[in-house]
Write a protein that holds these residues in place. Structure first.
Motif, mmCIF file in Angstrom:
data_model
loop_
_atom_site.group_PDB
_atom_site.id
_atom_site.type_symbol
_atom_site.label_atom_id
_atom_site.label_comp_id
_atom_site.label_asym_id
_atom_site.label_seq_id
_atom_site.Cartn_x
_atom_site.Cartn_y
_atom_site.Cartn_z
ATOM 1 N N ALA A 5 0.961 -1.300 0.028
ATOM 2 C CA ALA A 5 0.165 -0.031 0.125
ATOM 3 C C ALA A 5 0.958 1.188 -0.070
ATOM 4 O O ALA A 5 1.949 1.149 0.592
ATOM 5 C CB ALA A 5 -0.850 0.100 1.271
ATOM 6 N N ALA A 6 0.518 2.157 -0.688
ATOM 7 C CA ALA A 6 1.187 3.589 -0.765
ATOM 8 C C ALA A 6 0.343 4.578 0.052
ATOM 9 O O ALA A 6 -0.820 4.545 0.322
ATOM 10 C CB ALA A 6 1.146 3.730 -2.334
ATOM 11 N N ALA A 7 1.280 5.326 0.661
ATOM 12 C CA ALA A 7 0.940 6.463 1.851
ATOM 13 C C ALA A 7 0.325 7.543 0.806
ATOM 14 O O ALA A 7 -0.709 8.451 1.455
ATOM 15 C CB ALA A 7 2.188 6.781 2.415
ATOM 16 N N ALA A 14 5.353 5.688 -7.674
ATOM 17 C CA ALA A 14 6.693 5.052 -7.681
ATOM 18 C C ALA A 14 6.660 3.586 -7.466
ATOM 19 O O ALA A 14 7.031 3.002 -8.287
ATOM 20 C CB ALA A 14 7.469 5.646 -6.231
ATOM 21 N N THR A 15 5.653 3.076 -6.718
ATOM 22 C CA THR A 15 5.283 1.809 -6.514
ATOM 23 C C THR A 15 4.936 1.104 -8.037
ATOM 24 O O THR A 15 5.253 0.144 -8.465
ATOM 25 C CB THR A 15 4.248 1.499 -5.409
ATOM 26 N N LEU A 89 -6.005 4.308 -9.757
ATOM 27 C CA LEU A 89 -4.687 4.154 -9.402
ATOM 28 C C LEU A 89 -4.810 3.087 -7.875
ATOM 29 O O LEU A 89 -4.126 2.173 -7.878
ATOM 30 C CB LEU A 89 -3.589 5.327 -9.122
ATOM 31 N N GLN A 90 -5.500 3.448 -7.167
ATOM 32 C CA GLN A 90 -5.751 2.736 -5.846
ATOM 33 C C GLN A 90 -6.178 1.337 -6.004
ATOM 34 O O GLN A 90 -5.601 0.418 -5.561
ATOM 35 C CB GLN A 90 -6.536 3.567 -4.824
ATOM 36 N N HIS A 91 -7.159 1.333 -6.758
ATOM 37 C CA HIS A 91 -7.865 -0.062 -7.254
ATOM 38 C C HIS A 91 -6.878 -0.894 -7.703
ATOM 39 O O HIS A 91 -6.854 -2.216 -7.435
ATOM 40 C CB HIS A 91 -9.177 0.046 -7.961
ATOM 41 N N LEU A 93 -3.604 -0.922 -7.412
ATOM 42 C CA LEU A 93 -2.727 -1.126 -6.557
ATOM 43 C C LEU A 93 -3.014 -2.464 -5.679
ATOM 44 O O LEU A 93 -2.397 -3.232 -5.236
ATOM 45 C CB LEU A 93 -2.152 0.069 -5.821
ATOM 46 N N GLU A 94 -4.505 -2.148 -5.426
ATOM 47 C CA GLU A 94 -5.091 -3.111 -4.617
ATOM 48 C C GLU A 94 -5.177 -4.550 -5.083
ATOM 49 O O GLU A 94 -4.876 -5.717 -4.665
ATOM 50 C CB GLU A 94 -6.505 -2.833 -4.010
ATOM 51 N N ILE A 95 -5.512 -4.553 -6.449
ATOM 52 C CA ILE A 95 -5.513 -5.789 -7.455
ATOM 53 C C ILE A 95 -4.207 -6.497 -7.231
ATOM 54 O O ILE A 95 -4.016 -7.570 -7.109
ATOM 55 C CB ILE A 95 -5.945 -5.412 -8.695
ATOM 56 N N ALA A 96 -3.132 -5.689 -7.478
ATOM 57 C CA ALA A 96 -1.727 -6.013 -7.744
ATOM 58 C C ALA A 96 -1.095 -6.586 -6.542
ATOM 59 O O ALA A 96 -0.292 -7.582 -6.535
ATOM 60 C CB ALA A 96 -0.917 -5.045 -8.136
ATOM 61 N N SER A 97 -1.582 -5.883 -5.329
ATOM 62 C CA SER A 97 -1.130 -6.493 -4.121
ATOM 63 C C SER A 97 -1.851 -7.852 -3.453
ATOM 64 O O SER A 97 -1.650 -8.346 -2.672
ATOM 65 C CB SER A 97 -1.168 -5.569 -2.989
ATOM 66 N N GLY A 98 -2.991 -8.053 -4.230
ATOM 67 C CA GLY A 98 -3.748 -9.408 -3.827
ATOM 68 C C GLY A 98 -4.924 -8.958 -2.763
ATOM 69 O O GLY A 98 -5.522 -9.784 -2.252
#
Length: 116
Positions: A5-7, A14-15, A89-91, A93-98
């Protein structure tokens, strides 16, 4: 690659950049088993914002591929994509992180997939 998760939006970008860089390195050689060349476009926007970021993933059975960022979502894309995946972008990252399953995200209307 583990995605966390990114702050902030800058951290998220960047992630995401690191994620797509890793994909690009993996696609630097022909993809065994792929039947034809393909272009997958990722259109990622900020929540409530029509503008965003675009990444294009190219893969081929007979040539090196990679990932490029042709510009923001308002810019001209380089060519017609075989598949376009759109979400915040947030969704993504949530998919990519599982933490979010792609099928659940589609059913909830959080991502949109167009193309072949």
């Amino acid at each position: 690659m583990q995605v966390v998760a990114a702050a902030s939006e800058a951290d998220a970008l960047a992630t995401l950049g690191a994620y797509f860089d890793a994909l690009s390195r993996a696609l630097a050689v022909p993809v065994e088993g792929l039947r034809k060349r393909c272009l997958v476009r990722f259109e990622l926007g900020a929540p409530g914002d029509a503008a965003g970021w675009v990444w294009e993933l190219r893969a081929a059975p007979d040539a090196a591929g990679g990932v490029t960022s042709p510009g923001d979502a308002g810019g001209a894309a380089s060519e017609t994509a075989d598949v376009t995946i759109s979400c915040t972008l947030q969704h993504f990252l949530e998919i990519a992180s599982g933490r979010l399953k792609p099928a659940a995200a589609m059913l909830r209307g959080l991502i949109r997939v167009r193309g072949d």
